[in-house]
Design a protein around this motif. Structure first.
Motif, mmCIF file in Angstrom:
data_model
loop_
_atom_site.group_PDB
_atom_site.id
_atom_site.type_symbol
_atom_site.label_atom_id
_atom_site.label_comp_id
_atom_site.label_asym_id
_atom_site.label_seq_id
_atom_site.Cartn_x
_atom_site.Cartn_y
_atom_site.Cartn_z
ATOM 1 N N GLY A 117 -21.800 -48.057 -9.218
ATOM 2 C CA GLY A 117 -22.559 -47.325 -8.502
ATOM 3 C C GLY A 117 -22.821 -48.027 -7.008
ATOM 4 O O GLY A 117 -23.114 -47.167 -6.087
ATOM 5 N N HIS A 129 -16.267 -44.861 -7.139
ATOM 6 C CA HIS A 129 -17.027 -43.880 -7.468
ATOM 7 C C HIS A 129 -16.306 -43.060 -8.852
ATOM 8 O O HIS A 129 -16.919 -42.584 -9.735
ATOM 9 C CB HIS A 129 -16.821 -42.755 -6.386
ATOM 10 N N ASN A 148 -27.248 -41.963 -8.581
ATOM 11 C CA ASN A 148 -27.323 -42.244 -7.146
ATOM 12 C C ASN A 148 -28.603 -41.754 -6.436
ATOM 13 O O ASN A 148 -29.251 -42.544 -5.493
ATOM 14 C CB ASN A 148 -25.975 -41.784 -6.490
#
Length: 378
Positions: A117, A129, A148
């Motif tokens: 992350g 990602h 996120n």
């Protein structure tokens, strides 16, 4: 921990902060002379910044291998063969599917998804990602977008009310020195806050992940239409129930899943809260980056166990100053950060693991006592 501020509050914050900056002010900012940037330049000089997580691909293979052996074990005619030989060979565990080991797997997967992350494993952001979605979705049944959104707010404004979702306790707890007094003066008593250091053990560690986070994650994915995240999470539950229903049935599998998350939640809460809850928690004071991060963050002493138990987040100060830095570099830059904080008069707090756990309860008791004094004051 909870969701961020209400929409009206967020709008008010934006309006209050919206102002025009002169070109001279912008140029002064661009001179890049604050203490944070001095540290940044020196860290660039002493650490191999381009080095990435040394075990990223290896750890991913570890979890993929564990999932594969779970499936093989579930349908093999002689499961004891897999239990005794194949799975220990691949992942070093004694038996598959036991709650204590699943707890460890889930907790360590939590630290792993944290690495992805923060884009600190692969050199290309795209791969971070992609693998982040796989780890947090397929291995943990959660949402990358949800994580996120919450976590980046926390890093930007740690321990700031209405800006850091991790200190929005939904009136269950009062934190810091100012919030308890405010609640007390307003005669707000949603719960007996002077006992919050006692009911903390019954509320926060047991229910954060298995109840609150699970509900929030599912609702967020549906409301915000995070369909890709929902598909990853669905793959986790499909895999889990296919593995365990043949052994425990539907209810038994649900109980096992809940129990594993119950144990993981305890691990997660103590590790994540020990770095922040005992520190300053207040409204926005518009500090510089370095001072804001150090006021809200503390470190835990390094040891082999502490590094493993916390996923290297015992170096929370370094992590907050350099959130994209690979975790294995924290110990390398910690002495420099500490010396420069001493030089510029910024408090750098480090404590033992036991004291850190004790300080969580102590800070809750202190805040509860402040609330009671203000509440009873006429």
């Amino acid at each position: 921990m909870g969701k961020g501020g209400e929409k009206g509050e967020e709008a008010g914050e934006r309006e209050a902060q919206s102002r025009l900056y002169s070109w001279e002010e912008i140029q002064r900012h661009n001179l890049r002379t604050d203490k944070w940037l001095v540290i940044e330049r020196k860290v660039y000089n002493i650490t191999t910044w381009a080095a990435r997580h040394p075990g990223g691909p290896r750890v991913i293979s570890h979890y993929a291998g564990e999932d594969a052996t779970d499936a093989f074990w579930a349908f093999h005619l002689n499961p004891s063969f897999v239990q005794k030989f194949l799975k220990p060979l691949l992942i070093g565990e004694l038996a598959p599917g036991e709650p204590s080991q699943d707890r460890g797997k889930n907790a360590q997967a939590g630290w792993l998804q944290h690495d992805f992350g923060h884009l600190s494993v692969f050199k290309k952001s795209k791969w971070n990602h992609i693998v982040h979605k796989f780890v947090i979705g397929h291995l943990k049944g959660a949402s990358a977008n949800w994580w996120n959104h919450r976590h980046f707010q926390h890093h930007a404004k740690p321990n700031i009310f209405k800006k850091d979702p991790d200190v929005n306790m939904l009136h269950i707890f009062v934190l810091g020195d100012s919030q308890p007094v405010e609640y007390g003066k307003k005669k707000l008593k949603y719960l007996p806050y002077h006992h919050q250091h006692e009911y903390f053990f019954l509320v926060f560690p047991p229910f954060l992940i298995p109840v609150y986070f699970q509900m929030q994650i599912i609702m967020t994915m549906i409301r915000r239409r995070f369909w890709a995240d929902l598909a990853w999470a669905f793959s986790y539950y499909m895999r889990y129930f296919i593995m365990y229903i043949p052994f425990y049935g539907v209810l038994g599998s649900l109980f096992l899943l809940t129990f594993v998350r119950f144990l993981e939640s305890h691990w997660f809460v103590w590790v994540t809260q020990m770095n922040h809850i005992p520190m300053e928690i207040d409204c926005e004071k518009h500090r510089d980056w370095l001072s804001a991060q150090l006021a809200a963050t503390c470190n835990i002493e390094q040891s082999f166990f502490n590094d493993w138990f916390t996923g290297h987040l015992n170096f929370q100060i370094e992590h907050h100053l350099f959130p994209m830095m690979p975790r294995h570099n924290y110990c390398k830059i910690a002495p420099l950060v500490k010396s420069l904080c001493t030089k510029y008069g910024v408090h750098y707090e480090e404590k033992s693991l036991g004291k850190a756990f004790k300080d969580i309860v102590g800070s809750l008791k202190k805040s509860g006592d402040l609330w009671l004094d203000a509440y009873l004051h006429k």
